[in-house]
Enzyme design. Structure first.
Site, short mmCIF file in Angstrom:
data_model
loop_
_atom_site.label_atom_id
_atom_site.label_comp_id
_atom_site.label_asym_id
_atom_site.label_seq_id
_atom_site.Cartn_x
_atom_site.Cartn_y
_atom_site.Cartn_z
N HIS A 177 -2.11 -10.13 -9.48
CA HIS A 177 -1.09 -10.11 -10.53
C HIS A 177 -1.52 -10.97 -11.71
CE1 HIS A 177 1.89 -9.47 -7.03
NE2 HIS A 177 1.83 -8.33 -7.70
N LYS A 195 14.67 -3.69 -0.95
CA LYS A 195 13.70 -4.56 -0.28
C LYS A 195 14.36 -5.89 0.08
CE LYS A 195 9.46 -3.02 -2.58
NZ LYS A 195 8.31 -3.46 -3.39
N ARG A 219 -4.60 -0.89 -8.17
CA ARG A 219 -5.67 -1.42 -7.32
C ARG A 219 -6.61 -0.33 -6.86
NH1 ARG A 219 -1.43 -4.09 -3.39
NH2 ARG A 219 -0.72 -1.99 -3.74
N SER A 223 0.77 -8.53 -2.17
CA SER A 223 1.68 -9.59 -1.72
C SER A 223 1.95 -9.46 -0.23
CB SER A 223 3.00 -9.51 -2.49
OG SER A 223 2.82 -9.80 -3.85
#
Length: 159
Positions: free
Chosen positions: A17, A41, A90, A128
């Site tokens: 990030h 979440k 990514r 994460s």
């Protein structure tokens, strides 16, 4: 003023990030890193904790602001008078989902652009979720998160 928005859950912020934040902040006047309040979440860190961790991590970036939001991203972007959404990618697997979101956002708000930034190859594996998994079992997270928040991440699992 050219304002970009970099949205995400940042639970916790990683060096991947940070790579996107550092690079995006160089191509805009103002970058707002917007922490998403997601009702789908269950984050490890509270909203206040995530905002605090990000503020510490970006303290060296003069044109970066940390904020949080819920609801539609395009509404938040318009509210902040921004014109670009930054999305970090990514791998190819990220692209399909992010493209769908970008096209939907474009349909809802044609004046807002989405800019995809490829992650640095050194962070293309990093998420994460992986950081949390490593920290949960006492793994070494050095170099995966900003040094200034390493202890915060590790201590979260000691409670």
């Amino acid at each position: 003023m050219n304002t970009f928005i970099y949205p995400g859950s940042f639970d916790p912020v990683t060096n991947g990030h940070m790579d996107i934040i550092d690079r995006a902040s160089k191509i805009c006047d103002k970058l707002i890193v917007a922490v998403l309040i997601s009702h789908n979440k269950q984050p490890l860190f509270s909203m206040e904790e995530r905002v605090n961790l990000l503020k510490r991590a970006v303290s060296h970036c003069k044109n970066v602001e940390i904020d949080c939001f819920s609801g539609l991203l395009v509404d938040y972007v318009a509210q902040k008078n921004a014109n670009v959404i930054i999305k970090g990618l990514r791998a190819v697997s990220d692209f399909e989902y992010e493209l769908q979101m970008a096209l939907l956002n474009q349909k809802m708000a044609p004046d807002i652009e989405t800019l995809f930034m490829m992650s640095n190859i050194n962070f293309s594996f990093l998420s994460s979720s992986m950081v949390k998994e490593l920290a949960r079992y006492g793994g070494n997270i050095r170099g995966l998160v900003p040094e200034c928040i390493e202890e915060d991440v590790l201590n979260k699992f000691k409670k």
